[in-house]
Design a protein around this motif. Structure first.
Motif, mmCIF file in Angstrom:
data_model
loop_
_atom_site.group_PDB
_atom_site.id
_atom_site.type_symbol
_atom_site.label_atom_id
_atom_site.label_comp_id
_atom_site.label_asym_id
_atom_site.label_seq_id
_atom_site.Cartn_x
_atom_site.Cartn_y
_atom_site.Cartn_z
ATOM 1 N N LEU A 1 0.852 -1.183 0.000
ATOM 2 C CA LEU A 1 0.000 0.000 0.000
ATOM 3 C C LEU A 1 0.887 1.232 0.000
ATOM 4 O O LEU A 1 2.076 1.155 0.307
ATOM 5 C CB LEU A 1 -0.902 0.023 1.246
ATOM 6 C CG LEU A 1 -1.806 -1.190 1.503
ATOM 7 C CD1 LEU A 1 -2.496 -1.034 2.849
ATOM 8 C CD2 LEU A 1 -2.817 -1.350 0.396
ATOM 9 N N ARG A 2 0.311 2.373 -0.325
ATOM 10 C CA ARG A 2 1.064 3.623 -0.188
ATOM 11 C C ARG A 2 1.449 3.800 1.279
ATOM 12 O O ARG A 2 0.698 3.431 2.183
ATOM 13 C CB ARG A 2 0.224 4.809 -0.653
ATOM 14 C CG ARG A 2 -0.078 4.796 -2.146
ATOM 15 C CD ARG A 2 -0.924 5.997 -2.529
ATOM 16 N NE ARG A 2 -0.218 7.244 -2.237
ATOM 17 C CZ ARG A 2 -0.796 8.448 -2.267
ATOM 18 N NH1 ARG A 2 -2.094 8.558 -2.561
ATOM 19 N NH2 ARG A 2 -0.090 9.533 -2.011
ATOM 20 N N LEU A 3 2.619 4.376 1.511
ATOM 21 C CA LEU A 3 3.137 4.488 2.870
ATOM 22 C C LEU A 3 2.184 5.237 3.790
ATOM 23 O O LEU A 3 2.098 4.933 4.987
ATOM 24 C CB LEU A 3 4.505 5.196 2.843
ATOM 25 C CG LEU A 3 5.482 4.824 3.967
ATOM 26 C CD1 LEU A 3 5.772 3.337 3.955
ATOM 27 C CD2 LEU A 3 6.771 5.623 3.833
ATOM 28 N N VAL A 4 1.447 6.203 3.257
ATOM 29 C CA VAL A 4 0.524 6.990 4.082
ATOM 30 C C VAL A 4 -0.645 6.147 4.588
ATOM 31 O O VAL A 4 -1.320 6.536 5.540
ATOM 32 C CB VAL A 4 -0.015 8.212 3.306
ATOM 33 C CG1 VAL A 4 1.086 9.206 3.040
ATOM 34 C CG2 VAL A 4 -0.692 7.783 2.010
ATOM 35 N N GLU A 5 -0.879 4.991 3.976
ATOM 36 C CA GLU A 5 -1.903 4.071 4.481
ATOM 37 C C GLU A 5 -1.269 2.870 5.174
ATOM 38 O O GLU A 5 -1.791 2.378 6.184
ATOM 39 C CB GLU A 5 -2.814 3.588 3.348
ATOM 40 C CG GLU A 5 -3.933 2.680 3.841
ATOM 41 C CD GLU A 5 -4.862 2.200 2.747
ATOM 42 O OE1 GLU A 5 -5.848 1.503 3.047
ATOM 43 O OE2 GLU A 5 -4.581 2.513 1.560
ATOM 44 N N PHE A 6 -0.144 2.407 4.649
ATOM 45 C CA PHE A 6 0.526 1.240 5.215
ATOM 46 C C PHE A 6 0.908 1.481 6.679
ATOM 47 O O PHE A 6 0.628 0.650 7.563
ATOM 48 C CB PHE A 6 1.781 0.924 4.390
ATOM 49 C CG PHE A 6 2.552 -0.283 4.852
ATOM 50 C CD1 PHE A 6 2.168 -1.560 4.480
ATOM 51 C CD2 PHE A 6 3.682 -0.134 5.655
ATOM 52 C CE1 PHE A 6 2.888 -2.677 4.898
ATOM 53 C CE2 PHE A 6 4.407 -1.235 6.080
ATOM 54 C CZ PHE A 6 4.008 -2.510 5.699
ATOM 55 N N VAL A 7 1.524 2.627 6.960
ATOM 56 C CA VAL A 7 1.993 2.916 8.314
ATOM 57 C C VAL A 7 0.837 3.026 9.310
ATOM 58 O O VAL A 7 0.875 2.399 10.375
ATOM 59 C CB VAL A 7 2.872 4.184 8.330
ATOM 60 C CG1 VAL A 7 3.136 4.645 9.764
ATOM 61 C CG2 VAL A 7 4.196 3.916 7.616
ATOM 62 N N PRO A 8 -0.224 3.819 9.032
ATOM 63 C CA PRO A 8 -1.331 3.886 9.992
ATOM 64 C C PRO A 8 -2.028 2.546 10.228
ATOM 65 O O PRO A 8 -2.445 2.248 11.351
ATOM 66 C CB PRO A 8 -2.296 4.901 9.367
ATOM 67 C CG PRO A 8 -1.439 5.737 8.486
ATOM 68 C CD PRO A 8 -0.402 4.799 7.945
ATOM 69 N N LEU A 9 -2.137 1.724 9.174
ATOM 70 C CA LEU A 9 -2.772 0.418 9.347
ATOM 71 C C LEU A 9 -1.933 -0.476 10.244
ATOM 72 O O LEU A 9 -2.451 -1.111 11.178
ATOM 73 C CB LEU A 9 -2.988 -0.245 7.979
ATOM 74 C CG LEU A 9 -3.582 -1.673 8.001
ATOM 75 C CD1 LEU A 9 -4.876 -1.723 8.794
ATOM 76 C CD2 LEU A 9 -3.789 -2.176 6.575
ATOM 77 N N ILE A 10 -0.635 -0.528 9.975
ATOM 78 C CA ILE A 10 0.271 -1.322 10.819
ATOM 79 C C ILE A 10 0.225 -0.819 12.261
ATOM 80 O O ILE A 10 0.140 -1.602 13.219
ATOM 81 C CB ILE A 10 1.716 -1.247 10.279
ATOM 82 C CG1 ILE A 10 1.826 -1.962 8.931
ATOM 83 C CG2 ILE A 10 2.701 -1.841 11.279
ATOM 84 C CD1 ILE A 10 1.579 -3.448 9.000
ATOM 85 N N ALA A 11 0.263 0.501 12.430
ATOM 86 C CA ALA A 11 0.243 1.091 13.767
ATOM 87 C C ALA A 11 -1.050 0.762 14.497
ATOM 88 O O ALA A 11 -1.044 0.468 15.698
ATOM 89 C CB ALA A 11 0.429 2.600 13.667
ATOM 90 N N SER A 12 -2.169 0.814 13.789
ATOM 91 C CA SER A 12 -3.462 0.520 14.409
ATOM 92 C C SER A 12 -3.532 -0.925 14.878
ATOM 93 O O SER A 12 -4.059 -1.223 15.963
ATOM 94 C CB SER A 12 -4.599 0.801 13.417
ATOM 95 O OG SER A 12 -4.615 2.161 13.051
ATOM 96 N N LEU A 13 -2.991 -1.826 14.078
ATOM 97 C CA LEU A 13 -2.998 -3.241 14.456
ATOM 98 C C LEU A 13 -2.120 -3.491 15.681
ATOM 99 O O LEU A 13 -2.502 -4.237 16.591
ATOM 100 C CB LEU A 13 -2.524 -4.088 13.276
ATOM 101 C CG LEU A 13 -3.472 -4.127 12.064
ATOM 102 C CD1 LEU A 13 -2.774 -4.750 10.861
ATOM 103 C CD2 LEU A 13 -4.747 -4.890 12.399
#
Length: 409
Positions: free
Chosen positions: A15-27
């Protein structure tokens, strides 16, 4: 499940980093949400379920953390065999069910049992997210992305105690578990809809005792993996000690229990800032120079805390400032040590992250429990825990690096 798109190449997220990072962080943050929202609720749970608020109530966090550690040994081999998506999806579903059951528990024993099982389930998020990052990044790039994810992730422990306090104003402690379940459901939907499989077919490992033991042996025979895992688990233990001590410290040392959320946010907030800073400077300065410098500063700040607490009354402001500095150092040190521990583990990312996570969280929880039990009406045991963590970390780094400290790599 939908078919996964083409696997990403190294250093390229799906995914684009702006979505990849928040998703990983949320998990990653779901486990933290299951811990930190409980801090203000412990006295109420102890009172309603008729157990001791000082001795028994901290077990609500301890058993969850132990489950979180043990569960990683289960999810690691599974995610290397079946992929990242199915393991995490099942873990999230079970975590949601566990929290709904916790909200219905009518005895302390049942609550602890469900909390342990919830920890086992959400351990999948820690294993899979680390493996996801390792699937897509390596070296300094992995440290950079990990820091960005931890920066977003740290927003949860900053606000979680305040969320818990706010929920208690409008409902009982049972509502907290329902809110956690709701947050997990949102993450589950996001992950299912957006994150493809990142484990390449050729990297899948057969599920067998022999293969699992081989992965454990590789993880536990690598100098960097073992050394930096031990250093990180001691530091993690100090953090768990903070979680177990901050509520009685605010109530019995500073007599300001209503300020728990604000003090927690002020301390933990510096970890988020530190991780943002690390993501900006790690590509230039390197993981080793940053983490080892942070450990030295941690030794100085926590040593000052021990001296202040030992020889006189520690003002609340001094406590917050020293903890903020210490927490920032913890953030800088552990995000880089975690990346260095995984440097040579690319082919067995799932198993390696599970073994490292098991020792880091389970043993860290035991260390944290010991620090919490050492509470003597002062802040000294907490400061001492961070001092020992800092000294141990720099000694271990010197052994792992064979005396070559502060090198830019």
């Amino acid at each position: 499940m939908s078919a996964s798109p083409q696997r990403p190449m190294m250093d390229s997220p799906p995914l684009r980093l702006v979505e990849f990072v928040p998703l990983i962080a949320s998990l990653i943050a779901l486990a933290s949400l299951g811990i930190d929202t409980m801090l203000p609720a412990q006295p109420d749970i102890a009172r309603r379920l008729r157990v001791d608020a000082i001795v028994d109530a901290p077990l609500i966090i301890t058993v969850f953390v132990i489950g979180l550690g043990i569960g990683q040994l289960i999810h690691g081999p599974l995610t290397d065999r079946y992929g990242r998506r199915p393991v995490l999806i099942v873990g999230l579903v079970l975590f949601i069910i566990g929290n709904l059951c916790a909200g219905l528990a009518n005895s302390f024993t049942l609550l602890l049992t469900v909390r342990f099982l919830s920890g086992l389930a959400i351990a999948a998020s820690r294993v899979v997210t680390i493996a996801l990052i390792r699937d897509c990044f390596s070296g300094r790039a992995m440290a950079q992305v990990t820091s960005l994810a931890f920066m977003v992730f740290m927003a949860v422990p900053i606000v979680a105690p305040s969320i818990g306090q706010a929920i208690l104003l409008i409902g009982s402690w049972r509502l907290i578990f329902e809110v956690i379940a709701g947050g997990a459901l949102l993450c589950l939907i996001w992950f299912v809809l957006r994150m493809p499989e990142t484990l390449r077919p050729e990297n899948k490992s057969p599920l067998s005792i022999k293969t699992t033991l081989a992965g454990w042996r590789q993880t536990l025979s690598d100098r960097y993996s073992v050394g930096y895992t031990i250093a990180a688990l001691i530091a993690q233990g100090a953090i768990f000690g903070y979680l177990g001590s901050i509520q009685p410290i605010m109530e019995r040392v500073f007599h300001r229990p209503e300020w728990l959320g604000a003090v927690f946010a002020a301390s933990a907030g510096t970890m988020a800032v530190a991780n943002l800073l690390n993501s900006r400077i790690v590509m230039t300065l390197g993981m080793r120079r940053i983490s080892q410098t942070a450990l030295v500063v941690m030794i100085l700040s926590s040593g000052t805390g021990v001296a202040v607490g030992w020889f006189g009354d520690e003002p609340l402001l001094v406590f917050v400032v020293l903890q903020a500095i210490t927490m920032a150092c913890f953030g800088l040190a552990t995000s880089n040590m975690s990346a260095m521990a995984m440097e040579n583990m690319g082919s067995i990312a799932g198993v390696a992250s599970s073994v490292q996570g098991f020792f880091g969280i389970t043993m860290g929880a035991i260390v944290g429990w010991a620090i919490g039990r050492s509470f003597d009406g002062t802040t000294v045991p907490l400061h001492l825990g961070f001092l020992v963590a800092g000294i141990s970390g720099i000694v271990i780094a010197a052994i792992v690096e064979r005396g070559r400290l502060f090198r830019p790599s």
